[in-house]
Design a protein around this motif. Structure first.
Motif, PDB file in Angstrom:
ATOM      1  N   GLU A  77       3.843   2.220  -3.675  1.00 46.52           N
ATOM      2  CA  GLU A  77       3.611   3.332  -2.755  1.00 46.52           C
ATOM      3  C   GLU A  77       3.612   2.860  -1.303  1.00 46.52           C
ATOM      4  O   GLU A  77       4.066   3.570  -0.414  1.00 46.52           O
ATOM      5  N   LYS A  78       3.121   1.655  -1.060  1.00 42.73           N
ATOM      6  CA  LYS A  78       3.093   1.127   0.302  1.00 42.73           C
ATOM      7  C   LYS A  78       4.457   0.618   0.751  1.00 42.73           C
ATOM      8  O   LYS A  78       4.833   0.753   1.911  1.00 42.73           O
ATOM      9  N   TYR A  79       5.209   0.036  -0.181  1.00 43.56           N
ATOM     10  CA  TYR A  79       6.555  -0.505   0.098  1.00 43.56           C
ATOM     11  C   TYR A  79       7.539   0.112  -0.889  1.00 43.56           C
ATOM     12  O   TYR A  79       8.027  -0.563  -1.798  1.00 43.56           O
ATOM     13  N   PRO A  80       7.845   1.397  -0.728  1.00 46.95           N
ATOM     14  CA  PRO A  80       8.621   2.102  -1.756  1.00 46.95           C
ATOM     15  C   PRO A  80      10.011   1.514  -2.027  1.00 46.95           C
ATOM     16  O   PRO A  80      10.423   1.429  -3.169  1.00 46.95           O
ATOM     17  N   GLY A  81      10.710   1.111  -1.037  1.00 50.01           N
ATOM     18  CA  GLY A  81      12.046   0.588  -1.276  1.00 50.01           C
ATOM     19  C   GLY A  81      12.054  -0.878  -1.649  1.00 50.01           C
ATOM     20  O   GLY A  81      12.862  -1.326  -2.465  1.00 50.01           O
ATOM     21  N   PHE A  82      11.140  -1.633  -1.096  1.00 45.85           N
ATOM     22  CA  PHE A  82      11.198  -3.079  -1.252  1.00 45.85           C
ATOM     23  C   PHE A  82      10.565  -3.586  -2.538  1.00 45.85           C
ATOM     24  O   PHE A  82      11.023  -4.590  -3.101  1.00 45.85           O
ATOM     25  N   THR A  83       9.529  -2.938  -3.031  1.00 43.82           N
ATOM     26  CA  THR A  83       8.838  -3.436  -4.217  1.00 43.82           C
ATOM     27  C   THR A  83       9.779  -3.553  -5.409  1.00 43.82           C
ATOM     28  O   THR A  83       9.781  -4.554  -6.120  1.00 43.82           O
ATOM     29  N   GLN A  84      10.585  -2.555  -5.615  1.00 40.96           N
ATOM     30  CA  GLN A  84      11.527  -2.594  -6.739  1.00 40.96           C
ATOM     31  C   GLN A  84      12.557  -3.709  -6.541  1.00 40.96           C
ATOM     32  O   GLN A  84      12.865  -4.447  -7.479  1.00 40.96           O
ATOM     33  N   ASP A  85      13.087  -3.840  -5.325  1.00 34.01           N
ATOM     34  CA  ASP A  85      14.010  -4.941  -5.049  1.00 34.01           C
ATOM     35  C   ASP A  85      13.339  -6.287  -5.304  1.00 34.01           C
ATOM     36  O   ASP A  85      13.943  -7.209  -5.863  1.00 34.01           O
ATOM     37  N   TYR A  86      12.096  -6.408  -4.877  1.00 30.92           N
ATOM     38  CA  TYR A  86      11.370  -7.660  -5.037  1.00 30.92           C
ATOM     39  C   TYR A  86      11.171  -8.005  -6.517  1.00 30.92           C
ATOM     40  O   TYR A  86      11.485  -9.120  -6.953  1.00 30.92           O
ATOM     41  N   LEU A  87      10.641  -7.054  -7.267  1.00 29.59           N
ATOM     42  CA  LEU A  87      10.338  -7.331  -8.674  1.00 29.59           C
ATOM     43  C   LEU A  87      11.587  -7.615  -9.501  1.00 29.59           C
ATOM     44  O   LEU A  87      11.621  -8.570 -10.286  1.00 29.59           O
ATOM     45  N   PHE A  88      12.611  -6.807  -9.329  1.00 28.12           N
ATOM     46  CA  PHE A  88      13.759  -6.901 -10.235  1.00 28.12           C
ATOM     47  C   PHE A  88      14.899  -7.762  -9.708  1.00 28.12           C
ATOM     48  O   PHE A  88      15.621  -8.372 -10.499  1.00 28.12           O
ATOM     49  N   ASN A  89      15.068  -7.844  -8.398  1.00 29.59           N
ATOM     50  CA  ASN A  89      16.166  -8.647  -7.865  1.00 29.59           C
ATOM     51  C   ASN A  89      15.709 -10.028  -7.395  1.00 29.59           C
ATOM     52  O   ASN A  89      16.385 -11.023  -7.643  1.00 29.59           O
TER      53      ASN A  89
END
Length: 185
Positions: A77-89
């Motif tokens: 919620e705080k980093y909506p675009g980046f968290t997913q990139d961070y975890l999966f990429n």
């Protein structure tokens, strides 16, 4: 028997001496002219760049591992675009294994995170350099959409260092710990 210098030999010797002298002058002139040339750097100080710095690694390494799913949701919620990139990429985890891999990563890289807190306590100088670089990008490529955020993170040592996302420039601090950092040796 002493060798006689003929007219042709004398001319050849004089021409060679002249060439050597001129070559020396030409080399000296090239060095002098090369040292005088100044590269003109455009004045980009008037180009306004809006850049917000977000320290993702601080929030990531503050995750509550006892309630990891809810903590990851808050991070998202705080980093909506980046968290997913961070975890999966960046971390290379999958949806099924994310909580396990995040826990392992937190254990493995906490020492680096602690060291980064001291090294990058004041991030203003780095931010100023990035803004200056973006000013040059805007000067030379005025139509290029610049990132609005500078996000710092710590990823795997053999992973991504710097990433450009649609709205951010992400900087992996794990590759900027300094030449004497023990993990690099």
């Amino acid at each position: 028997m002493p060798r006689r210098i003929t007219f042709v030999n004398a001319v050849c010797i004089n021409v060679m001496k002249l060439m050597k002298q001129n070559l020396l002058y030409i080399c000296i002139m090239l060095v002098v002219l090369g040292c005088r040339s100044k590269k003109s750097i455009p004045d980009v100080s008037g180009i306004n760049i809006s850049l917000q710095t977000e320290r993702f690694e601080k929030d990531f390494f503050s995750l509550d591992t006892l309630q990891l799913n809810s903590s990851l949701q808050k991070l998202y919620e705080k980093y909506p675009g980046f968290t997913q990139d961070y975890l999966f990429n960046i971390l290379g985890s999958s949806a099924d294994s994310a909580t396990k891999e995040v826990t392992l990563f937190l254990r493995s890289y906490t020492g680096m995170y602690q060291a980064s807190l001291g090294k990058f306590k004041q991030f203003n100088s780095v931010e100023k350099e990035v803004v200056r670089g973006l000013q040059f990008v805007k000067y030379y490529f005025p139509q290029y959409p610049l990132p609005k955020k500078l996000i710092t993170f710590i990823g795997p040592i053999n992973g991504y260092g710097n990433i450009i996302t649609p709205n951010a420039l992400a900087v992996g601090l794990q590759l900027s710990m300094g030449r004497d950092y023990p993990l690099y040796l």
